[in-house]
Write an enzyme that holds these catalytic residues in place. Sequence first.
Site, short mmCIF file in Angstrom:
data_model
loop_
_atom_site.label_atom_id
_atom_site.label_comp_id
_atom_site.label_asym_id
_atom_site.label_seq_id
_atom_site.Cartn_x
_atom_site.Cartn_y
_atom_site.Cartn_z
N HIS A 258 0.82 -1.21 0.00
CA HIS A 258 0.00 0.00 0.00
C HIS A 258 0.86 1.27 0.00
O HIS A 258 1.22 1.77 1.07
CB HIS A 258 -0.90 0.00 1.25
CG HIS A 258 -1.77 -1.21 1.35
ND1 HIS A 258 -1.31 -2.43 1.77
CD2 HIS A 258 -3.10 -1.37 1.09
CE1 HIS A 258 -2.31 -3.30 1.77
NE2 HIS A 258 -3.40 -2.69 1.35
N HIS B 67 -4.05 3.19 -3.34
CA HIS B 67 -4.27 2.65 -1.99
C HIS B 67 -3.51 1.36 -1.75
O HIS B 67 -2.75 1.25 -0.78
CB HIS B 67 -5.76 2.41 -1.73
CG HIS B 67 -6.00 1.50 -0.56
ND1 HIS B 67 -6.10 1.97 0.73
CD2 HIS B 67 -6.09 0.15 -0.48
CE1 HIS B 67 -6.25 0.94 1.54
NE2 HIS B 67 -6.25 -0.17 0.84
N GLU C 55 -17.48 -3.07 25.29
CA GLU C 55 -16.66 -4.29 25.44
C GLU C 55 -15.44 -4.25 24.53
O GLU C 55 -14.33 -4.61 24.93
CB GLU C 55 -17.49 -5.54 25.14
CG GLU C 55 -18.65 -5.79 26.09
CD GLU C 55 -19.90 -4.98 25.72
OE1 GLU C 55 -19.91 -4.33 24.65
OE2 GLU C 55 -20.87 -5.00 26.50
N HIS D 97 -28.37 -14.25 25.96
CA HIS D 97 -27.33 -14.10 26.97
C HIS D 97 -26.61 -15.42 27.29
O HIS D 97 -25.67 -15.42 28.08
CB HIS D 97 -27.92 -13.53 28.27
CG HIS D 97 -28.19 -12.06 28.18
ND1 HIS D 97 -28.94 -11.50 27.17
CD2 HIS D 97 -27.79 -11.02 28.97
CE1 HIS D 97 -28.99 -10.18 27.35
NE2 HIS D 97 -28.30 -9.88 28.43
C1 LIG Z 1 -11.40 -4.20 10.15
C2 LIG Z 1 -10.90 -4.09 8.76
N1 LIG Z 1 -11.77 -4.11 7.74
C3 LIG Z 1 -11.32 -4.06 6.47
C4 LIG Z 1 -9.99 -3.99 6.20
C5 LIG Z 1 -9.50 -3.98 4.76
N2 LIG Z 1 -9.02 -2.63 4.41
C6 LIG Z 1 -7.73 -2.32 4.48
S1 LIG Z 1 -7.43 -0.72 4.13
C7 LIG Z 1 -9.07 -0.43 3.83
C8 LIG Z 1 -9.54 0.93 3.42
C9 LIG Z 1 -8.99 1.93 4.34
O1 LIG Z 1 -9.25 3.20 3.90
P1 LIG Z 1 -8.41 4.34 4.59
O2 LIG Z 1 -8.30 4.10 6.02
O3 LIG Z 1 -9.01 5.63 4.17
O4 LIG Z 1 -6.96 4.16 3.99
P2 LIG Z 1 -6.36 4.84 2.68
O5 LIG Z 1 -7.03 4.21 1.50
O6 LIG Z 1 -6.66 6.28 2.77
O7 LIG Z 1 -4.93 4.50 2.75
C10 LIG Z 1 -9.81 -1.58 4.04
C11 LIG Z 1 -11.26 -1.65 3.86
C12 LIG Z 1 -9.11 -3.98 7.30
N3 LIG Z 1 -7.80 -3.92 7.14
N4 LIG Z 1 -9.59 -4.00 8.54
#
Ligand SMILES: Cc1ncc(C[n+]2csc(CCOP(=O)(O)OP(=O)(O)O)c2C)c(N)n1
Length: 665
Positions: A34, A265, A412, A474
């Site tokens: 990334h 990204h 939690e 529960h």
């Molecule tokens: C809990 C979770 N859900 C989904 C992902 C997959 N994922 C990785 S980065 C991303 C998008 C993140 O967007 P952003 O935080 O704006 O990062 P940017 O594209 O700006 O680098 C997703 C959905 C993850 N790593 N963790």
Amino acid sequence: MNQHSTVATSSEDLMANAIRALAMDAVQAANSGHPGAPMGMADVATVLFNRFIRIDPADHKWPDRDRFVMSAGHGSMLVYAINHLLGYDDMDMDQIRNFRQMGYRTAGHPEYGHAKGIEMTTGPLGQGIATAVGMALAERMHNARFGDDLVDHFTYVIAGDGCLMEGISHEAIDLAGHMGLGRMVLLWDDNQITIDGSTDVSTSMDQKARFAAAGWHVQAIDGHDKPAIAAAITAAQGDPRPSMIACRTIIGFGAPNKQGTSATHGAPLGEAEIAATRAALGWTNPPFDIPAEVYAAWKTIATRGHQARSEWATRLNADLRAQDFMASVAAPETSPLKADITAYKARLSAESPKVATRKASEMALEIVNATLPNTVGGSADLTGSNNTRTKGMQTVTRDDYSGDYINYGVREHGMAAAMNGITLHGGFVPYGGTFLVFADYCRPAIRLSALMGQPVTYVLTHDSIGLGEDGPTHQPVETIASLRAMPNLNVFRPADAVETAEAWELAATATTTPSALCLSRQGLPTVRSEHTDENLTARGAYVLRKADGRRDVTLIATGSEIELAMQAADALQADGINAAVVSAPCFELFAQQDADYRRAVLGTAPRVGVEAAIRQGWGALLGPDDAFVGMTGFGASAPAPELYDHFGITAEAVAAAARKLRHQT
Ligand SMILES: Cc1ncc(C[n+]2csc(CCOP(=O)(O)OP(=O)(O)O)c2C)c(N)n1
Ligand SMILES: [Mg+2]
């Protein structure tokens, strides 16, 4: 560098461009990763490190270092590039060149323990923010005990749009605002891009208003304007509230054709775009080649940090509480607790109380909390049900952090992540409670406790249909199995007050494994009425009741169902069938015993397993021809004894299953 010019005009610009170059080149070499976030946040991170952060790469565990958490863990190359440039001795260029490759420290997402300067594992979005809240809270609590001379640092977080969209961010932001964690500074990579494109495809949230509503100090800046970044961080440091700085950035900044789009990204830029980026940035060095002047500039950060650390060490040496301080950040001493728990077990065995294991947990905690100086308790709004608050505990508040009990509120997930942050920060041994069924609300953070090897203790009460009238929402049936499925998590389900004390001794002194204590609401008789000094729970499973003569059948149970197994053994005895009863409070610890021990405990006779939960996971103790008495679906709302009858989890059913197996063999 301003938004309109990408060419470096200052040393700080070059420092930032070095991050960009390393990120794009490493992702290109790995052919995955990334580049967008590291390139977009390079200016913010450079200003943060260059002008503010106090860390010493020569002593990465310095307790008073600032904490830096890359909550947007996919931007791992930002962390690796910085740690390389700072001169961490385990982050040479070979590591960068081999980003995401087997055997290197530069994993796809930052992994705690793989390399110095990685404060936590990130990647599951939102966890970083919530864990950092725990770190920032621990900082204040440690400060309340040892003063500004020894504890006086900031917790910085870089979070992306994704981190802020995740539900856990809500719990974390609320908790931080409520606790007044003024030394937490969150830098939001406000690039308006996620994987699916522009953030407006999925959110209309006014993030600044959201943080302000939770009691945060909020600023918004151009994240490529270095003076503005510096001014905002200075203001954030000075404000008593936790601070959020919305840093408007361009994802993939510097890549002329792809910046500002989700194309940067999570994919390599490609050779052509990388060449164009080099030209746009005026970065003429080949891949993985950093000019000496850039290294020199980053080196000054390390030198400044080293100086700060030695001044701190001088203060520590002069401090009367130096020993206490060092003890607080070391692993807990095991022998005093062992001695106290052993004496307590002898009393319990003699008195044989009938108590719920949640109550027994409180009784054991009285000893744990009296013996270990730095335990920190808490509950997600179920203190009276989880029995987590022992005598004399003081509530931690925004006005007085000297307490040792945290009201986590109905959060939690936030609680679990904060506890990870507390152990990662050091200084405290945290435990926190909720109902077992809501372990699912904590699960992503429990998973990080396990993955990072953090000894957090989860106090999970109301552990079966035995909770009765609150009904199937529960009543955990699959929760224990799902926790047992998690690597490096010890799941304890003690049968009585003695096993509960043993489980607590193990949990409170663990160093690399989190523990889940599954505890009953209903009263349970003491089955360990014969005292042993040995902690039998440490064996995971053991013979609680020997067969009278040759073993005809083995009844294996956990927790509240041990009572049923013992009654079944009596009934079988009356029929001339010799049953042994095995108590199995912790499958994971049993699996670690040697084969001879395991064989001796399990025996060769047919076995009946009994647990008021689903069978999944019992394959570790039962063969395909053995029997299981437990649940096959959700529970129901009724008084507990009726539920046990209704679902056929009774001593009669266990005895009947044993008789049937006997006839088959
Ligand atoms: C809990 C979770 N859900 C989904 C992902 C997959 N994922 C990785 S980065 C991303 C998008 C993140 O967007 P952003 O935080 O704006 O990062 P940017 O594209 O700006 O680098 C997703 C959905 C993850 N790593 N963790
Ligand atoms: Mg984004």
